[in-house]
Each structure stands twice: as structure tokens, then as C-alpha cells.
Design an enzyme around this catalytic site. Structure first.
Site, PDB file in Angstrom:
ATOM      1  N   ASP A 130      12.395   3.384  -0.609  1.00  0.00           N
ATOM      2  CA  ASP A 130      11.246   3.140  -1.500  1.00  0.00           C
ATOM      3  C   ASP A 130      10.502   4.423  -1.874  1.00  0.00           C
ATOM      4  OD1 ASP A 130      12.004   0.548  -1.116  1.00  0.00           O
ATOM      5  OD2 ASP A 130      10.089  -0.158  -0.332  1.00  0.00           O
TER       6      ASP A 130
ATOM      7  N   ASP B   7      16.876   1.349  -2.205  1.00  0.00           N
ATOM      8  CA  ASP B   7      15.949   0.906  -3.263  1.00  0.00           C
ATOM      9  C   ASP B   7      14.922   1.984  -3.585  1.00  0.00           C
ATOM     10  OD1 ASP B   7      17.288  -1.539  -2.992  1.00  0.00           O
ATOM     11  OD2 ASP B   7      15.798  -2.323  -1.601  1.00  0.00           O
TER      12      ASP B   7
END
Length: 362
Positions: free
Chosen positions: A174, A195
Site C-alpha cells: 500500500d 497492492d
């Protein structure tokens, strides 16, 4: 065009109030507008309630702090990304207190931008949480934390018309959270593994390096180890996360065929009839004329689980049902296996630029 987005004259100053501040490790007895931290300079800028642009120039050095830009029309300018480094090590597991709603992922951000018309150039923003040490622990190890998200840059809900140029954005899981309006990242480095570019905002990444970082957990050949993007673009929004003329690279230790271009994130959301994955968060991700190294998985895209209506993580969201596409991919990882993805893209790069930059020229 992008280089000229923010060039308003610095005029109409109220009295003798400064429009340019300095940040240095030591001000050497200098009076304000010299500050020894970025946070203090931003606090001073926020007290200026005029509509003027404020420029904050940051001298070389390592700044361990967690600043937020909340004033519109701010330029944050370092000396260069190699010598001006902003670092902090917050992690989602313990960062809830930093966020207005007690959400640890955005609370972990090293730099938060929650304002309009913001320029950030020539510095590195890093979340230095030791992700790899946690990643190497077995899932049954009581020391392992379950929420290792550690954001470097948060584009928060009030952000819009944000430009980042010649920056480094470094983390693992992230790294960049696009949770606001429109932003452009150019001529920069974004590094992470799980991600690491995600959210519901409108983000154009162009002429940049997108570097996948290694995991500590062992890789199973043929499986996905990491994921570049995880868009949660609302259906009402045509543009999500777009990569244009960028290079998808890897650091040492990232295996061949182990990284997905994107997977669809449907955030768990509270509705009148319960709390479950948002069905209208149909992510949009587009790669245009990008170089792809061998670490890109031959499927290119993969699925992602979300919260079902019974509260379990059993809802499965497929890339074929998302707004994922690529055009002009090249390099040793560009060849994709046919997994039933739709061909083409609903918007070309000219239409995307037009949509993103409609009111940026002032």
C-alpha cells in the site's frame, strides 16, 4: 503541458507576509520563515488564509516526521529525491489514532495531501516500517501482525489537482493510496509489493519507474506473489489508475512471472442492509505503452476476494468483470495469456488527459 499546470504569479501578497518558506536541519538562528521541520512549515502556511501560493523549499537531509498538507495552493520542493528524504514508520496495525475515522491504513501515511492545487517535487517519501521482517514470520507466529499496510503517500478525500514530479515513493504494501480527486505523478519512482498503488481516486502515472519489491515469504512457482495496482474506482467515474509510458521493473529477488498488473479491490462498506464489499467499486486500471519485465505474470491480471454479505471473505471479484486493459505493452513480460479479458480500452490517453486536466490551467 503538465509542466505548466501550476505557474501562477506569486502576487497579491497581504502586506509583507512571505510566500516562500525554508526548511533546514538547522536554521542557524534565522527567524521565520525558516523552520527545522516540514510539519512546522506547513502549519505556518496553513495560518495564511489568503489565496496566494506558498512555496516551501526543503534543504537536503533526512526528516523523520509525518506531515499533512491541508492548505490549498502549496508547493513542497526538495533539493532532489536522492538527498531530501521524508521518512516515517507507522503501520496500519497501530496507526488508527492518526486517522479521523480510526482507519489504520490511511493513518499510516508518511505524507498526507488533503488539499487542492498542490505540487510536490524533488524529494523522497518513504514508509520505513519493516515489512519484510513481519512477512517472513509464519502465519501461526503470535508476533506476526495481520495489518502490515504501511502507506508512504496518501492522497486524501479533499485532494485534487495534485502534481508530483521527480519524487521517490517507497514502501511495501500500500505505498500510494489514491483516495481523493485527480493527481499526476511524473518522472518518478514508485516502489512496493502488495497492492502498492491502490484506491478510488483518479491517478495518472507517466514516464515513471514502477518497481516491484521482493517478499520474504517463499514463492510458489506459477502463483501470484505480489500485485501492482488495486483500484476501487466507482462506476460513476471513468478514470481510475492509469500508467502511461512507464517502466515496470523489479528489484533483486522478485521471481519471474510472479506479479500481477492489477486486481480488483471492492472495499468493505456499510450499507442499509449490511456491511459487505461495495459492488459498485468496479476498478479501472489501464497500462498504455509500458515496458514490462519478466516478473509480470503471464496472466497479467488476477482476482481478489472481498467481504460477502455473511461477513466472510468469500466473495470473489474477477478481473474479467473489472475495467482493466492494456495497450502497446512491450518488453519480456508483455506477452499475455488469454484469460478472457475484454480487448481495447474505453478511453485513449488524450481523452484521459482531457478528463484529468480540464480545469487545472489557471
Amino acid at each position: 503541458m503538465a509542466a505548466a499546470l501550476f505557474q501562477p504569479a506569486m502576487t497579491n501578497a497581504q502586506g509583507s507576509a512571505p510566500t516562500e518558506y525554508a526548511v533546514k536541519r538547522s536554521c542557524g538562528g534565522e527567524a521565520a520563515p525558516c523552520y527545522t521541520s516540514i510539519t512546522r512549515a506547513l502549519d505556518a502556511a496553513a495560518r495564511d488564509t489568503s489565496q496566494r501560493w506558498i512555496t516551501i523549499r526543503i534543504a537536503p537531509g533526512d526528516y523523520r516526521e509525518k506531515p499533512s498538507i491541508t492548505r490549498d495552493r502549496v508547493r513542497l520542493i526538495g533539493s532532489n529525491a536522492g538527498t531530501t528524504r521524508l521518512r516515517f514508520d507507522a503501520v496500519a496495525q497501530t496507526a488508527k489514532a492518526y486517522h479521523r475515522a480510526g482507519w489504520g491504513t490511511p493513518g499510516s501515511a508518511t505524507l498526507t495531501i488533503d488539499a487542492k492545487d498542490v505540487v510536490v517535487t524533488d524529494l523522497t517519501v518513504e514508509n520505513t516500517y519493516d515489512y519484510l521482517s513481519n512477512d517472513e514470520l509464519a502465519d501461526t507466529d503470535p508476533r506476526k501482525i495481520g495489518n502490515p499496510q504501511a502507506v508512504a503517500l496518501l492522497l486524501d478525500i479533499h485532494s485534487d489537482r495534485v502534481r508530483l514530479d521527480h519524487v521517490g515513493l517507497l514502501g511495501y504494501q500500500d505505498t500510494v493510496f489514491a483516495n481523493g480527486g485527480r493527481a499526476i505523478i511524473r518522472n518518478s519512482l514508485i516502489a512496493g509489493n502488495v497492492d502498492f498503488i491502490f484506491g478510488n481516486g483518479q491517478l495518472l502515472i507517466e514516464q515513471s519507474e514502477v518497481r516491484s519489491r521482493r517478499r520474504s515469504a517463499p514463492h510458489v512457482p506459477g502463483a501470484f506473489q505480489s500485485f501492482i495496482a488495486a483500484p476501487s474506482t466507482p462506476l460513476s467515474q471513468p478514470i481510475g489508475i492509469v500508467f502511461y509510458r512507464s517502466r515496470l521493473t523489479r528489484e533483486a529477488g522478485v521471481p519471474d512471472g510472479s506479479v500481477a498488473l492489477a486486481r480488483p479491490w471492492h472495499p468493505t462498506t456499510r450499507f442499509p442492509d449490511g456491511r459487505y464489499a461495495d459492488p459498485s467499486a468496479v476498478g479501472q486500471a489501464l497500462f498504455v505503452n509500458c515496458f514490462m519485465d519478466r516478473h509480470i505474470h503471464p496472466d497479467h491480471w488476477t482476482e481478489m476476494n472481498g467481504t460477502a454479505r455473511d461477513g466472510t471473505m468469500t466473495a470473489v471479484f474477477r478481473p474479467q468483470d473489472s475495467r482493466f486493459a492494456e495497450i502497446g505493452s512491450h518488453g519480456p513480460g508483455a506477452t499475455a495469456r488469454n484469460i478472457g479479458m475484454k480487448s481495447g480500452a474505453p478511453l485513449d490517453i488524450i481523452a484521459i488527459r482531457r478528463g484529468l486536466m480540464a480545469d487545472w490551467q489557471r
